[in-house]
Design a protein around this motif. Sequence first.
Motif, PDB file in Angstrom:
ATOM      1  N   ALA A 193       0.831  -1.207   0.000  1.00 31.63           N
ATOM      2  CA  ALA A 193       0.000   0.000   0.000  1.00 31.63           C
ATOM      3  C   ALA A 193       0.865   1.256   0.000  1.00 31.63           C
ATOM      4  CB  ALA A 193      -0.935  -0.004   1.205  1.00 31.63           C
ATOM      5  N   ASP A 194       1.959   1.242   0.792  1.00 29.83           N
ATOM      6  CA  ASP A 194       2.856   2.392   0.838  1.00 29.83           C
ATOM      7  C   ASP A 194       3.627   2.535  -0.469  1.00 29.83           C
ATOM      8  OD1 ASP A 194       2.036   3.002   3.363  1.00 29.83           O
ATOM      9  OD2 ASP A 194       3.725   2.059   4.381  1.00 29.83           O
ATOM     10  N   ALA A 195       3.981   1.393  -1.079  1.00 31.40           N
ATOM     11  CA  ALA A 195       4.686   1.438  -2.359  1.00 31.40           C
ATOM     12  C   ALA A 195       3.803   2.082  -3.430  1.00 31.40           C
ATOM     13  CB  ALA A 195       5.097   0.032  -2.779  1.00 31.40           C
ATOM     14  N   ALA A 196       2.519   1.736  -3.431  1.00 28.92           N
ATOM     15  CA  ALA A 196       1.595   2.351  -4.394  1.00 28.92           C
ATOM     16  C   ALA A 196       1.476   3.850  -4.151  1.00 28.92           C
ATOM     17  CB  ALA A 196       0.225   1.692  -4.282  1.00 28.92           C
ATOM     18  N   LEU A 197       1.517   4.251  -2.887  1.00 34.89           N
ATOM     19  CA  LEU A 197       1.429   5.668  -2.535  1.00 34.89           C
ATOM     20  C   LEU A 197       2.662   6.420  -3.005  1.00 34.89           C
ATOM     21  CD1 LEU A 197      -0.338   7.722  -1.047  1.00 34.89           C
ATOM     22  CD2 LEU A 197       0.825   7.109   1.060  1.00 34.89           C
ATOM     23  N   ILE A 198       3.847   5.844  -2.801  1.00 36.72           N
ATOM     24  CA  ILE A 198       5.088   6.489  -3.237  1.00 36.72           C
ATOM     25  C   ILE A 198       5.124   6.621  -4.756  1.00 36.72           C
ATOM     26  CG2 ILE A 198       7.554   6.023  -3.535  1.00 36.72           C
ATOM     27  CD1 ILE A 198       7.180   7.322  -0.982  1.00 36.72           C
ATOM     28  N   MET A 199       4.647   5.576  -5.465  1.00 35.89           N
ATOM     29  CA  MET A 199       4.617   5.645  -6.933  1.00 35.89           C
ATOM     30  C   MET A 199       3.809   6.843  -7.403  1.00 35.89           C
ATOM     31  SD  MET A 199       6.400   3.352  -8.485  1.00 35.89           S
ATOM     32  CE  MET A 199       5.638   3.406 -10.102  1.00 35.89           C
ATOM     33  N   GLU A 200       2.736   7.118  -6.695  1.00 38.49           N
ATOM     34  CA  GLU A 200       1.872   8.242  -7.035  1.00 38.49           C
ATOM     35  C   GLU A 200       2.573   9.583  -6.810  1.00 38.49           C
ATOM     36  OE1 GLU A 200      -2.510   9.906  -5.545  1.00 38.49           O
ATOM     37  OE2 GLU A 200      -1.675   8.054  -4.754  1.00 38.49           O
ATOM     38  N   MET A 201       3.484   9.632  -5.836  1.00 36.82           N
ATOM     39  CA  MET A 201       4.097  10.897  -5.442  1.00 36.82           C
ATOM     40  C   MET A 201       5.450  11.179  -6.092  1.00 36.82           C
ATOM     41  SD  MET A 201       3.202  11.256  -1.382  1.00 36.82           S
ATOM     42  CE  MET A 201       4.270   9.925  -0.861  1.00 36.82           C
ATOM     43  N   ILE A 202       6.029  10.218  -6.820  1.00 36.22           N
ATOM     44  CA  ILE A 202       7.400  10.367  -7.319  1.00 36.22           C
ATOM     45  C   ILE A 202       7.624  11.663  -8.107  1.00 36.22           C
ATOM     46  CG2 ILE A 202       8.971   9.436  -9.089  1.00 36.22           C
ATOM     47  CD1 ILE A 202       8.664   6.727  -7.859  1.00 36.22           C
ATOM     48  N   PRO A 203       6.737  12.054  -9.046  1.00 36.85           N
ATOM     49  CA  PRO A 203       6.999  13.306  -9.789  1.00 36.85           C
ATOM     50  C   PRO A 203       7.116  14.522  -8.873  1.00 36.85           C
ATOM     51  CG  PRO A 203       5.278  12.018 -10.869  1.00 36.85           C
ATOM     52  CD  PRO A 203       5.534  11.367  -9.557  1.00 36.85           C
ATOM     53  N   ASP A 204       6.251  14.630  -7.882  1.00 28.26           N
ATOM     54  CA  ASP A 204       6.322  15.770  -6.961  1.00 28.26           C
ATOM     55  C   ASP A 204       7.534  15.658  -6.043  1.00 28.26           C
ATOM     56  OD1 ASP A 204       4.032  17.013  -7.938  1.00 28.26           O
ATOM     57  OD2 ASP A 204       2.718  15.840  -6.642  1.00 28.26           O
ATOM     58  N   LEU A 205       7.887  14.445  -5.632  1.00 27.73           N
ATOM     59  CA  LEU A 205       9.041  14.266  -4.763  1.00 27.73           C
ATOM     60  C   LEU A 205      10.332  14.704  -5.451  1.00 27.73           C
ATOM     61  CD1 LEU A 205       8.237  10.809  -3.099  1.00 27.73           C
ATOM     62  CD2 LEU A 205       8.348  13.020  -1.950  1.00 27.73           C
ATOM     63  N   GLN A 206      10.411  14.497  -6.771  1.00 27.50           N
ATOM     64  CA  GLN A 206      11.608  14.909  -7.503  1.00 27.50           C
ATOM     65  C   GLN A 206      11.764  16.425  -7.499  1.00 27.50           C
ATOM     66  OE1 GLN A 206      10.870  12.920 -11.220  1.00 27.50           O
ATOM     67  NE2 GLN A 206      12.010  11.085 -10.632  1.00 27.50           N
ATOM     68  N   ILE A 207      10.638  17.138  -7.613  1.00 25.99           N
ATOM     69  CA  ILE A 207      10.683  18.605  -7.548  1.00 25.99           C
ATOM     70  C   ILE A 207      11.162  19.065  -6.182  1.00 25.99           C
ATOM     71  CG2 ILE A 207       9.271  20.705  -7.650  1.00 25.99           C
ATOM     72  CD1 ILE A 207       7.446  19.247  -9.625  1.00 25.99           C
ATOM     73  N   LEU A 208      10.786  18.308  -5.137  1.00 19.88           N
ATOM     74  CA  LEU A 208      11.093  18.702  -3.764  1.00 19.88           C
ATOM     75  C   LEU A 208      12.426  18.146  -3.273  1.00 19.88           C
ATOM     76  CD1 LEU A 208       7.492  18.224  -2.377  1.00 19.88           C
ATOM     77  CD2 LEU A 208       8.686  20.397  -2.662  1.00 19.88           C
ATOM     78  N   GLY A 209      13.233  17.591  -4.183  1.00 16.27           N
ATOM     79  CA  GLY A 209      14.610  17.233  -3.831  1.00 16.27           C
ATOM     80  C   GLY A 209      14.891  15.767  -3.619  1.00 16.27           C
ATOM     81  N   TYR A 210      13.888  14.895  -3.746  1.00 19.11           N
ATOM     82  CA  TYR A 210      14.122  13.459  -3.573  1.00 19.11           C
ATOM     83  C   TYR A 210      14.427  12.829  -4.924  1.00 19.11           C
ATOM     84  CZ  TYR A 210      12.365  13.531   1.237  1.00 19.11           C
ATOM     85  OH  TYR A 210      12.203  13.769   2.567  1.00 19.11           O
ATOM     86  N   ASP A 211      15.422  11.954  -4.949  1.00 20.69           N
ATOM     87  CA  ASP A 211      15.758  11.207  -6.160  1.00 20.69           C
ATOM     88  C   ASP A 211      15.602   9.726  -5.834  1.00 20.69           C
ATOM     89  OD1 ASP A 211      16.688  10.124  -8.479  1.00 20.69           O
ATOM     90  OD2 ASP A 211      18.749  10.833  -8.268  1.00 20.69           O
ATOM     91  N   LEU A 212      14.454   9.147  -6.210  1.00 19.51           N
ATOM     92  CA  LEU A 212      14.247   7.725  -5.961  1.00 19.51           C
ATOM     93  C   LEU A 212      13.518   7.115  -7.147  1.00 19.51           C
ATOM     94  CD1 LEU A 212      11.403   7.125  -3.345  1.00 19.51           C
ATOM     95  CD2 LEU A 212      11.788   9.331  -4.366  1.00 19.51           C
ATOM     96  N   GLU A 213      13.740   5.838  -7.346  1.00 19.35           N
ATOM     97  CA  GLU A 213      13.124   5.149  -8.487  1.00 19.35           C
ATOM     98  C   GLU A 213      12.725   3.734  -8.088  1.00 19.35           C
ATOM     99  OE1 GLU A 213      16.909   3.430 -10.953  1.00 19.35           O
ATOM    100  OE2 GLU A 213      16.542   5.588 -11.110  1.00 19.35           O
ATOM    101  N   PRO A 214      11.671   3.197  -8.716  1.00 17.46           N
ATOM    102  CA  PRO A 214      11.218   1.838  -8.381  1.00 17.46           C
ATOM    103  C   PRO A 214      12.287   0.805  -8.711  1.00 17.46           C
ATOM    104  CG  PRO A 214       9.613   3.016  -9.740  1.00 17.46           C
ATOM    105  CD  PRO A 214      10.856   3.833  -9.762  1.00 17.46           C
ATOM    106  N   PHE A 215      12.370  -0.222  -7.856  1.00 17.62           N
ATOM    107  CA  PHE A 215      13.361  -1.279  -8.048  1.00 17.62           C
ATOM    108  C   PHE A 215      12.693  -2.650  -8.097  1.00 17.62           C
ATOM    109  CE2 PHE A 215      17.258  -3.683  -6.601  1.00 17.62           C
ATOM    110  CZ  PHE A 215      18.019  -3.370  -7.723  1.00 17.62           C
ATOM    111  N   GLY A 216      11.338  -2.647  -8.166  1.00 19.30           N
ATOM    112  CA  GLY A 216      10.605  -3.906  -8.241  1.00 19.30           C
ATOM    113  C   GLY A 216      10.289  -4.493  -6.886  1.00 19.30           C
ATOM    114  N   ASN A 217       9.177  -5.195  -6.810  1.00 20.67           N
ATOM    115  CA  ASN A 217       8.761  -5.910  -5.598  1.00 20.67           C
ATOM    116  C   ASN A 217       8.672  -4.982  -4.387  1.00 20.67           C
ATOM    117  OD1 ASN A 217       7.899  -8.162  -4.216  1.00 20.67           O
ATOM    118  ND2 ASN A 217       9.966  -8.822  -3.651  1.00 20.67           N
ATOM    119  N   ASN A 218       7.988  -3.835  -4.580  1.00 20.44           N
ATOM    120  CA  ASN A 218       7.741  -2.857  -3.504  1.00 20.44           C
ATOM    121  C   ASN A 218       9.024  -2.272  -2.926  1.00 20.44           C
ATOM    122  OD1 ASN A 218       4.962  -3.504  -3.723  1.00 20.44           O
ATOM    123  ND2 ASN A 218       5.248  -5.233  -2.335  1.00 20.44           N
TER     124      ASN A 218
END
Length: 630
Positions: free
Chosen positions: A506-531
């Motif tokens: 559930a949290d992984a799905a939430l983070i996927m939704e937020m990734i574009p905004d998180l990148q603007i706010l200084g976070y650099d993260l990307e999916p690596f599979g299996n949550n």
Amino acid sequence: MADIINLLPDNIANQIAAGEVIQRPASAVKELLENAVDAGATEIQLIIRDAGKELVQVIDNGKGMSETDARMCFERHATSKIQTINDLFSIRTMGFRGEALASIAAVSQVELKTRLRGSEIGTYIEIDNSAVKKQEMCQTAEGTSIAMKNLFFNVPARRNFLKSNAAEMRHIVDEFIRVAMAFPQIQFTLTNNTQQLFYLEKGSLKQRIIAILGQHYNARIVSVKETTDYMNVHGFVGKPETAKKTRGDQFFFVNNRFIKSPYLHHAIMNAFAEMIPADSFPLYVLFIDLDPGHVDINVHPTKQEIKFDDEKLMYAFVQSAVKHALAQFNITPTLDFGLDPGIQQLDAVSKPFTEQQQAKSVNTSLYKSFTQANQAHTIDKSSNLKHWKDLYGSGESNVTYTETETETMDSPQEESYTTHSTTIESRSSATSMIDEGWQDTSIDQKVPVQVHQQYILSQIKSGFILIDQQAAHERILYERYQRAVQETAIPTQQSLFPQTLQLLPADAALIMEMIPDLQILGYDLEPFGNNTFVVRGTPADIQSGNEQASIEGLLEQFKHFSHELKLPRREQLIRSMARNNSIQAGKSLSTREMQNIIDELFACTMPNSSPGGKYTYISFKLTDLAKMFG
């Protein structure tokens, strides 16, 4: 005058009715999973594509349906659960209204394959917009496979109101978890776009809770079990340290049906009173079993809101059961007796205690006073404990001690005088400490002072102000993040060694939704599979090595704002980051840090309140102080 009232065509009536039952893909997931449970299945598969917009498929190994039943199940108000009106008040199954499949068929394209247990051949039915397009015999496994394709294809306006794939997937996971939690004796799997998110083996309720919520709960949940003639309560509650600032890990089931009950939730909160902060939420998974005649589950289309015939009794019983469980397992705050790593490095611990030192210590009067028979309560007043250090001294120390023999004070007056002198000395030392903190840096300005590691006291011309350091820093960060979204992105501090972050589905799905905004706010993260996600960088103002805690805290805050406030997602994210990254109460600040907070706060467009509306500072005028002191 011509008649103007007409009966609605069946397809339009079905679409209107579908609006009550099927609001999004997760609604169909709930109905199809409950039907599979009612069919007596021991293995249930849920297959999702495009967050349910393209496909929702449920495959079970239940008892299956005959050819006639397979055709009848798509008719409105067709059900095998109710024969007479009395059956409505003794329902123990999940789906009983006979609206789910008819509603699904009205707003999607449905394919059904089913084979009755013991039959040699099954039935295939294809339905499009409530109309049967094909019905024929087929080869299929025992049980039922039902696929809902292209949801709302015939109602484009409804489809346009669906949220992003990540948001819809989060709702699907929630519904899946609620059904899977209620039936630990059934094996469940969830696959999304060919990736398996859940594989839940059959087992006990505790095993199912740990499989869904995480292994770290294994030793942090307490069993609840109370039995009476009227009702039974069983399940688990989390220990106080598992309480979170957000909702999400709270599950109530009545006769194995998930329900939402603010009233019973309040009973749980009362049971945890004074064990957890008032703004925290404990974990609980509680099952209430009672006669269906005492509960009305037919008051809401989704059947998640129900009514009890005696709510006060339910409240008292649930609260009592949880309190009893917490008391039985002795859940109280505990002291941590773990040894500080720094102590391990001290000479007294790390160096051996030689025989020569042992002999010397044994001969001291202090040692004898604790070892001789009947001497533990005796203190040798004549020695005045002048040799106490012999017990610890090695005899090789370079430090010399000056000992002064003193007479034991017998006079109360002398004792009083000594106490008074000590008080004066402590006051003078406290005064000197205050003077040091208030030395002039200029004629008009005083150095800010931190009060109880929570507030900043700063002098102004008319008096002084008291600043809440956390609320003030939250306001500063909030406006900084707002500017980042509107103007320039926040710089990212790249990690030398990227971290992997394992999250619940559930949290992984939430983070996927937020990734574009998180990148603007200084976070650099990307999916690596299996949550799992790879964290390559974080905002520059986050301490290195704290990446995982930062993102987990951000998730908790985001879920908190999602439940409490109806705000746009980006606004929720900005507030969550500001709250999560702000300086917490209890943190010591240097003079420069305090001055920076003051300067940045009063450079904000709204310096007087935090994003949540809390005061950031309070001002005190000299005239008000004069009145206080008369």
